[in-house]
Scaffold this motif. Structure first.
Motif, PDB file in Angstrom:
ATOM      1  N   ASN A  25     -49.600 -94.043 108.138  1.00  0.00           N
ATOM      2  CA  ASN A  25     -48.342 -94.503 107.481  1.00  0.00           C
ATOM      3  C   ASN A  25     -48.693 -95.024 106.649  1.00  0.00           C
ATOM      4  O   ASN A  25     -48.538 -94.910 105.011  1.00  0.00           O
ATOM      5  CB  ASN A  25     -47.042 -94.443 107.480  1.00  0.00           C
ATOM      6  CG  ASN A  25     -46.469 -93.213 108.608  1.00  0.00           C
ATOM      7  OD1 ASN A  25     -46.270 -92.437 108.210  1.00  0.00           O
ATOM      8  ND2 ASN A  25     -44.992 -93.744 108.683  1.00  0.00           N
ATOM      9  N   SER A  28     -51.625 -93.821 104.438  1.00  0.00           N
ATOM     10  CA  SER A  28     -51.846 -93.200 103.513  1.00  0.00           C
ATOM     11  C   SER A  28     -50.930 -93.937 102.131  1.00  0.00           C
ATOM     12  O   SER A  28     -51.289 -93.497 100.621  1.00  0.00           O
ATOM     13  CB  SER A  28     -50.827 -91.798 103.734  1.00  0.00           C
ATOM     14  OG  SER A  28     -52.266 -91.434 104.608  1.00  0.00           O
ATOM     15  N   ALA A  29     -50.256 -95.038 102.325  1.00  0.00           N
ATOM     16  CA  ALA A  29     -49.454 -95.099 101.202  1.00  0.00           C
ATOM     17  C   ALA A  29     -50.750 -95.980 100.217  1.00  0.00           C
ATOM     18  O   ALA A  29     -50.823 -95.745  99.176  1.00  0.00           O
ATOM     19  CB  ALA A  29     -48.363 -96.466 102.127  1.00  0.00           C
ATOM     20  N   ALA A  57     -49.891-103.149 102.864  1.00  0.00           N
ATOM     21  CA  ALA A  57     -49.372-101.880 103.513  1.00  0.00           C
ATOM     22  C   ALA A  57     -49.685-102.019 104.564  1.00  0.00           C
ATOM     23  O   ALA A  57     -48.544-102.261 105.538  1.00  0.00           O
ATOM     24  CB  ALA A  57     -50.529-100.868 102.808  1.00  0.00           C
TER      25      ALA A  57
END
Length: 95
Positions: A25, A28-29, A57
């Motif tokens: 996650n 991806s961010a 992140a």
């Protein structure tokens, strides 16, 4: 294998799974933020942005891992449920 060893191994496995999930996650961010910065302007060329975005992140990912980690008793309940032991391990851990 003692009860404490079983719970420690199960908790370590849950931690590893959560780290992989939150790592994906966070990656991806960070990539989405880089893409957005590339589309909106040329500020991505500054090294501060290239360093700040992945660090932010990763920090959010680690925070979420820490918040989602179950206690030892919750891990014992998960093991009980998955092995169909009718709360044997969690009761032994509680007492």
């Amino acid at each position: 294998m003692t009860l404490a060893t079983l719970i420690r191994r199960a908790r370590r496995r849950l931690l590893g799974n959560e780290l992989l999930s939150q790592g994906a996650n966070a990656s991806s961010a960070a990539l989405a933020a880089f893409i957005l910065l590339l589309l909106l302007g040329t500020e991505i060329l500054r090294w501060q942005w290239a360093l700040l975005i992945p660090l932010a992140a990763a920090a959010v990912g680690l925070y979420r891992v820490r918040q989602r980690m179950p206690s030892s008793y919750s891990v014992a309940q998960i093991v009980d449920h998955r092995m169909a032991l009718a709360d044997s391990i969690s009761t032994a851990l509680f007492f």
